[in-house]
Write an enzyme that holds these catalytic residues in place. Sequence first.
Site, PDB file in Angstrom:
ATOM      1  N   SER A   1       0.796  -1.222   0.000  1.00 30.53           N
ATOM      2  CA  SER A   1       0.000   0.000   0.000  1.00 30.53           C
ATOM      3  C   SER A   1       0.832   1.277   0.000  1.00 30.53           C
ATOM      4  CB  SER A   1      -0.947   0.021   1.198  1.00 30.53           C
ATOM      5  OG  SER A   1      -0.224  -0.076   2.414  1.00 30.53           O
TER       6      SER A   1
ATOM      7  N   ASP B   1      -4.143   7.820   8.252  1.00 31.72           N
ATOM      8  CA  ASP B   1      -5.302   6.994   8.620  1.00 31.72           C
ATOM      9  C   ASP B   1      -4.990   5.942   9.676  1.00 31.72           C
ATOM     10  OD1 ASP B   1      -3.760   5.197   7.236  1.00 31.72           O
ATOM     11  OD2 ASP B   1      -5.211   4.776   5.656  1.00 31.72           O
TER      12      ASP B   1
ATOM     13  N   HIS C   1      -1.141   4.538   7.363  1.00 32.07           N
ATOM     14  CA  HIS C   1      -0.379   5.172   6.287  1.00 32.07           C
ATOM     15  C   HIS C   1      -0.152   6.640   6.603  1.00 32.07           C
ATOM     16  CE1 HIS C   1      -2.912   1.880   4.602  1.00 32.07           C
ATOM     17  NE2 HIS C   1      -1.739   1.497   4.119  1.00 32.07           N
TER      18      HIS C   1
END
Length: 389
Positions: free
Chosen positions: A44, A352, A355
Amino acid sequence: PISMASSSPTTFRWKSLLSLVLIFSSLPVRTKGCFTSIISFGDSLADTGNLVHLSAQSNKPPPNFGLPPYGETYFHGPTGRSSDGRLIVDFIAQYFGLPFLPPYIRGKNGSDISFGKGVNFAVAGATALDAAFFEERGVYNPLTNVSLGTQLGWFKKVLPSLCQSSSDCREVLQSSLLLLGEIGGNDYNHPFFAGQSIEEIQQYVSPVIGTIASFIKELIELGAVTLMVPGNLPIGCSSSYLTLFKGSNKEEYDPETGCLTWLNKFAEYHNELLRNELNLIQQLNPHATIIYADYYNAAMQLYRSPNKFGFTRGALSACCGGGGSYNYNPSVLCGIPPSTVSGEPSLYVNWDGLHLTEAAYRWIFRGLFEGPYTIPQINTLCGSRALSA
């Protein structure tokens, strides 16, 4: 458990560091504008939309990072990136004057996307090791079964479309930067959040490093000559881990940063083993340039001095989340009601809980391309270039 006492950068063996310097000082120096494309792998931290498109293919609802407020800062809407804006890979593409990397899955779906100037195989949630490795140990990936092996298979399928012959393919790869946009973090994240002990998870480090090493060797055999391989971030500073292990002994927290020391030592342990392995691969492949990207220390400067970098709302609490001491709630993820966005993302390091914000990724990128956090320094490979991104 495996000892991690030697993992601190301050105690990194000078003999090993000297050997790295000697190896890299003899590497060929490239000219400005040397990369014509970027080929990215990872999870990610580098995914520019693959998992969102995979979910659509399977008729599944989009993951939370496929929903607002993700992407609001730069793209003005969600793109599948796990941030409010650009990722490190986006800043790298802009630095070399290249377009943002299209996700492989989007192109595979038949849209008219060219991979001539780059392609991204990274998938949020991806691991280095195959899913079967974890399932045998009672750990199940809630996001995807994609591993480095999967991404390598995709890459081999795409390669013939980028070139006409094996010699042509080597020319394409020689002018490309191959980026492992951080991989291995989820090999630890999923087991930690499944409740496994650090003693169990330490046993995964060696096979993770071995898998990354085999992946790099295969890319070199295919013709890659410039590879950038990041280490893991300081997970002890992550809102998600600080929430998961909240209530730990106060002595386990770094008084300077508020991060969990034992988790950061674990990340450093992974990174030291990775550096040592890259050193060995470099010695065996003197024609290639293997760049170690020190994400850990590039990020730690933000946690040590957040105000210095403009993060006036702090480094540990998430900007977008569902409440709690660090504004991270695994049951109310960013993008899922009733989660909220707290103020201006550029004032936060963490986006978040898992991240970072675009602002934090920009500083890490600058640390890599303008500062001391790559070995060898990547800005010497293509000449100096103003950081306008």
